[in-house]
Write a protein that holds these residues in place. Structure first.
Motif, PDB file in Angstrom:
ATOM      1  N   ARG A  86      51.387  18.865  42.032  1.00  0.00           N
ATOM      2  CA  ARG A  86      50.075  18.908  42.751  1.00  0.00           C
ATOM      3  C   ARG A  86      48.985  18.396  41.957  1.00  0.00           C
ATOM      4  NH1 ARG A  86      49.615  25.046  43.334  1.00  0.00           N
ATOM      5  NH2 ARG A  86      47.431  24.311  44.370  1.00  0.00           N
ATOM      6  N   GLY A  87      49.264  17.219  40.829  1.00  0.00           N
ATOM      7  CA  GLY A  87      48.296  16.774  40.087  1.00  0.00           C
ATOM      8  C   GLY A  87      48.477  17.277  38.737  1.00  0.00           C
ATOM      9  N   ASP A  88      47.498  16.539  37.916  1.00  0.00           N
ATOM     10  CA  ASP A  88      47.648  16.634  36.299  1.00  0.00           C
ATOM     11  C   ASP A  88      47.115  17.756  35.814  1.00  0.00           C
ATOM     12  OD1 ASP A  88      49.514  14.284  36.449  1.00  0.00           O
ATOM     13  OD2 ASP A  88      47.864  13.199  35.416  1.00  0.00           O
ATOM     14  N   ILE A  89      47.420  18.403  34.937  1.00  0.00           N
ATOM     15  CA  ILE A  89      46.620  19.429  34.193  1.00  0.00           C
ATOM     16  C   ILE A  89      46.525  19.094  32.781  1.00  0.00           C
ATOM     17  CG2 ILE A  89      46.352  22.023  33.984  1.00  0.00           C
ATOM     18  CD1 ILE A  89      48.278  22.432  36.126  1.00  0.00           C
ATOM     19  N   ALA A  90      45.347  19.299  32.168  1.00  0.00           N
ATOM     20  CA  ALA A  90      45.186  19.026  30.986  1.00  0.00           C
ATOM     21  C   ALA A  90      45.374  20.467  29.902  1.00  0.00           C
ATOM     22  CB  ALA A  90      43.751  18.407  30.262  1.00  0.00           C
ATOM     23  N   ALA A  91      46.263  20.584  29.071  1.00  0.00           N
ATOM     24  CA  ALA A  91      46.239  21.843  28.229  1.00  0.00           C
ATOM     25  C   ALA A  91      46.562  21.810  27.062  1.00  0.00           C
ATOM     26  CB  ALA A  91      47.351  22.757  28.901  1.00  0.00           C
ATOM     27  N   THR A  97      49.859  52.362  58.776  1.00  0.00           N
ATOM     28  CA  THR A  97      49.266  51.157  59.255  1.00  0.00           C
ATOM     29  C   THR A  97      49.622  49.878  58.829  1.00  0.00           C
ATOM     30  OG1 THR A  97      47.361  50.115  59.907  1.00  0.00           O
ATOM     31  CG2 THR A  97      47.128  51.606  58.009  1.00  0.00           C
ATOM     32  N   ASP A  98      49.909  48.667  59.352  1.00  0.00           N
ATOM     33  CA  ASP A  98      49.888  47.632  58.504  1.00  0.00           C
ATOM     34  C   ASP A  98      48.904  46.858  58.110  1.00  0.00           C
ATOM     35  OD1 ASP A  98      49.403  46.631  60.967  1.00  0.00           O
ATOM     36  OD2 ASP A  98      51.383  45.767  61.388  1.00  0.00           O
ATOM     37  N   ARG A  99      47.889  47.491  58.398  1.00  0.00           N
ATOM     38  CA  ARG A  99      46.599  46.655  58.026  1.00  0.00           C
ATOM     39  C   ARG A  99      46.270  46.781  56.659  1.00  0.00           C
ATOM     40  NH1 ARG A  99      42.199  48.833  60.648  1.00  0.00           N
ATOM     41  NH2 ARG A  99      43.299  50.419  61.487  1.00  0.00           N
ATOM     42  N   ALA A 100      45.272  46.059  56.261  1.00  0.00           N
ATOM     43  CA  ALA A 100      44.793  46.250  55.018  1.00  0.00           C
ATOM     44  C   ALA A 100      45.888  45.888  53.577  1.00  0.00           C
ATOM     45  CB  ALA A 100      44.047  47.608  54.823  1.00  0.00           C
ATOM     46  N   TRP A 101      46.873  45.445  54.026  1.00  0.00           N
ATOM     47  CA  TRP A 101      47.961  45.010  52.942  1.00  0.00           C
ATOM     48  C   TRP A 101      47.353  43.716  52.376  1.00  0.00           C
ATOM     49  CZ3 TRP A 101      50.828  47.776  50.026  1.00  0.00           C
ATOM     50  CH2 TRP A 101      51.482  48.787  50.287  1.00  0.00           C
ATOM     51  N   GLU A 102      47.010  43.759  51.215  1.00  0.00           N
ATOM     52  CA  GLU A 102      46.660  42.602  50.799  1.00  0.00           C
ATOM     53  C   GLU A 102      47.556  41.857  49.892  1.00  0.00           C
ATOM     54  OE1 GLU A 102      42.818  42.363  49.400  1.00  0.00           O
ATOM     55  OE2 GLU A 102      41.862  42.552  51.057  1.00  0.00           O
ATOM     56  N   PRO A 103      47.823  40.503  49.661  1.00  0.00           N
ATOM     57  CA  PRO A 103      48.589  40.035  48.695  1.00  0.00           C
ATOM     58  C   PRO A 103      48.372  40.954  47.319  1.00  0.00           C
ATOM     59  CG  PRO A 103      47.494  38.337  49.773  1.00  0.00           C
ATOM     60  CD  PRO A 103      46.881  39.513  50.269  1.00  0.00           C
ATOM     61  N   ALA A 104      49.515  40.985  46.496  1.00  0.00           N
ATOM     62  CA  ALA A 104      49.391  41.756  45.242  1.00  0.00           C
ATOM     63  C   ALA A 104      48.575  40.818  44.179  1.00  0.00           C
ATOM     64  CB  ALA A 104      50.746  41.901  44.733  1.00  0.00           C
ATOM     65  N   TRP A 105      48.698  39.265  44.426  1.00  0.00           N
ATOM     66  CA  TRP A 105      48.057  38.251  43.562  1.00  0.00           C
ATOM     67  C   TRP A 105      47.419  37.260  44.509  1.00  0.00           C
ATOM     68  CZ3 TRP A 105      53.386  39.050  43.288  1.00  0.00           C
ATOM     69  CH2 TRP A 105      54.189  38.031  43.861  1.00  0.00           C
ATOM     70  N   ARG A 106      46.350  36.736  43.976  1.00  0.00           N
ATOM     71  CA  ARG A 106      45.602  35.630  44.695  1.00  0.00           C
ATOM     72  C   ARG A 106      46.227  34.319  44.716  1.00  0.00           C
ATOM     73  NH1 ARG A 106      40.503  38.365  41.945  1.00  0.00           N
ATOM     74  NH2 ARG A 106      42.301  39.059  40.645  1.00  0.00           N
ATOM     75  N   THR A 107      45.781  33.492  45.724  1.00  0.00           N
ATOM     76  CA  THR A 107      46.049  32.015  45.714  1.00  0.00           C
ATOM     77  C   THR A 107      44.951  31.378  45.169  1.00  0.00           C
ATOM     78  OG1 THR A 107      47.679  32.171  47.335  1.00  0.00           O
ATOM     79  CG2 THR A 107      46.973  30.323  46.956  1.00  0.00           C
ATOM     80  N   ARG A 108      44.842  30.944  44.051  1.00  0.00           N
ATOM     81  CA  ARG A 108      43.719  30.256  43.423  1.00  0.00           C
ATOM     82  C   ARG A 108      43.838  28.810  43.407  1.00  0.00           C
ATOM     83  NH1 ARG A 108      41.234  34.577  40.074  1.00  0.00           N
ATOM     84  NH2 ARG A 108      42.754  35.709  39.172  1.00  0.00           N
ATOM     85  N   GLU A 109      42.719  28.235  43.319  1.00  0.00           N
ATOM     86  CA  GLU A 109      42.585  26.694  43.136  1.00  0.00           C
ATOM     87  C   GLU A 109      43.162  26.220  41.768  1.00  0.00           C
ATOM     88  OE1 GLU A 109      39.033  23.230  42.408  1.00  0.00           O
ATOM     89  OE2 GLU A 109      38.432  25.506  42.914  1.00  0.00           O
ATOM     90  N   LEU A 110      44.060  25.109  42.015  1.00  0.00           N
ATOM     91  CA  LEU A 110      44.564  24.882  40.771  1.00  0.00           C
ATOM     92  C   LEU A 110      43.659  23.959  39.995  1.00  0.00           C
ATOM     93  CD1 LEU A 110      47.588  24.529  39.326  1.00  0.00           C
ATOM     94  CD2 LEU A 110      47.493  22.244  40.341  1.00  0.00           C
ATOM     95  N   ARG A 111      43.200  24.478  38.726  1.00  0.00           N
ATOM     96  CA  ARG A 111      42.102  23.571  37.849  1.00  0.00           C
ATOM     97  C   ARG A 111      42.854  22.401  37.236  1.00  0.00           C
ATOM     98  NH1 ARG A 111      40.266  28.606  34.812  1.00  0.00           N
ATOM     99  NH2 ARG A 111      39.229  29.864  36.140  1.00  0.00           N
TER     100      ARG A 111
END
Ligand code: PYC
Length: 427
Positions: free
Chosen positions: A236-241, A27-41
């Motif tokens: 996509r904006g500035d990131i402090a690190a 079935t082609d259902r239930a394939w989820e991406p191998a990694w998540r799209t997260r909010e850019l902190r």
């Protein structure tokens, strides 16, 4: 009791099973991406620029070996879209200098265990690796390499034409060949792997440990204050690190320039090509430095070819007819039986060449700004060990022994590593 409805739902390495694979197969259902799209902190402890195997492996080992998970990997395109997805997927550790041999051998060791480590089929195939010698001078270099390899515990030996013929029956080892073969450096532990699976495996594993992977996020500036890095600017904006790692290939100098760090690197395109699939006939990886060609056969049966870098510095990733013509002539000089094989595709990647063909790794003159760059044509082979050692460097603030020879300061101090003699082909 395992709840089969949950199998495969999470990308974590441990969740896959035969049942899940079977279910996904029908079935082609239930394939989820191998990694998540997260909010850019707006802040991370560590920002890694470059979502290829080096950047992803660094993020993975930071989380896995040091418990540092507040990490973002930024890529201006898609993960593995640069050198990691464009190389010819050859692995080996038969280098020329003891520093190089030890370093790449650790990488090979990590690659060998990678499928189990990441629970991801990276299709490592230990085919063996042959570097042909067509002249007394290259035979001498092969002998030299073999001796250094053995001293470092790496399996590597010079063999003669009849042993070459036994390993590669299609090879023309006669004196009538245009470039007669005098011998070869044989390196049984070498082989090939599926390069995009390596990228996906590290990405999935890093994501499951909490690392944020941000594609389509281009770094446009690096902020430095009083000699310390303070963050990056992105589309996509500035990131402090407080820590930024430049793990890019092709763009290494441009990213380093943003932090005011100059690198002795020039960027050249390297072209490669693949044929239609044919029955398996080529057991080992074959390289001819003199003819500027290397070839291996994939599990699907295609032949993958590469050559030397283009003769001029450029950021172009276009293929050229000149490359295809040269490639065909050189491959046929080695294996005339391949004359009817059709090429399917050709492409190019970017190689950041240093003066000594060794990488530049570790701290720079800007506190908190580290580099893992200058990989020339060796980058993919080094992915796991580069990740492991860069993660250690970031986590402990110390440069691991395995990379102490590769510091940026060696160019000012005249301590070059001299790895050009181990290049697959002349550049
Ligand atoms: O040095 O083995 C090598 C290599 C293969 C492809 C590019 N470089």
């Amino acid at each position: 009791m395992v709840d089969v409805r949950r199998l495969g739902r999470r990308p974590g390495p441990a969740r896959y099973s035969a049942v899940a694979l079977l279910r996904h197969g029908v079935t082609d259902r239930a394939w989820e991406p191998a990694w998540r799209t997260r909010e850019l902190r707006r802040r991370y402890d560590v920002v890694i620029v470059g979502g290829g195997v080096h950047g992803l492996a660094t993020a993975y080992y930071l989380a896995r070996n040091h418990g540092i998970t507040d990490v973002a990997v930024l890529d201006k395109g898609y993960l593995g879209g640069g050198g990691s997805g464009r190389n010819t997927a050859i692995l080996r550790s038969n280098y020329l200098t003891p520093e190089g041999v030890r370093f790449y051998d650790r990488s090979l060791e990590l690659y060998r265990g990678l499928a189990a480590e990441l629970n991801f089929n990276v299709m490592f195939s230990r085919k063996g690796h042959l570097t042909l010698a067509h002249s007394d001078a290259s035979l001498r270099t092969m002998r030299w390499r073999a001796e250094v390899n053995k001293v470092c515990g790496v399996e590597s030996d010079v063999i003669g034409p009849s042993d070459i013929k036994r390993l590669v029956p299609h090879m023309d080892i006669t004196d009538e060949a245009r470039y007669p073969i005098l011998g070869a450096l044989y390196h049984p532990p070498g082989g090939i792997i599926r390069h995009d699976a390596v990228v996906w495996g590290y990405a999935r594993a890093a994501d499951s440990l909490g690392v944020h992977l941000h594609q389509d996020t281009e770094v446009t500036g690096i902020d430095v204050s009083a000699g310390r890095v303070t963050g990056v600017r992105t589309t996509r904006g500035d990131i402090a690190a407080p820590i930024v790692v430049n793990a890019t290939a092709g763009w290494a100098t441009l990213v380093a320039d943003m932090a005011g760090v100059r690198l002795p690197v020039q960027t050249f395109p390297l072209q490669a090509a693949v044929t239609e699939p044919v029955k398996p006939f080529l057991r080992t990886v074959v390289v001819s430095g003199t003819l500027h060609v290397y070839v291996s056969q994939t599990a699907r049966g295609e032949l993958v070819f590469g050559a030397s870098v283009d003769p001029f510095a450029s950021y172009s990733t276009r293929g050229s007819l000149e490359f295809t013509e040269g490639l065909a002539a050189h491959v046929l000089a080695l294996m005339p039986a391949l004359a009817k094989l059709r090429l399917l595709r050709q492409w190019a990647g970017l190689c950041d060449m240093t003066p000594d063909f060794a990488p530049i790794m570790g701290p720079t003159g800007v506190d908190g700004f580290l580099v893992d760059v200058g990989w020339g044509t060796y980058g993919f082979k080094a992915g796991p060990v580069a990740g492991e050692t860069m993660a250690e460097c970031v986590a402990t603030g110390r440069t691991p022994d395995l990379i102490s020879a590769f510091g940026l300061d060696r160019f000012a101090q005249g301590r070059l590593v001299g790895e050009k003699g181990a290049a697959a082909v002349g550049h």
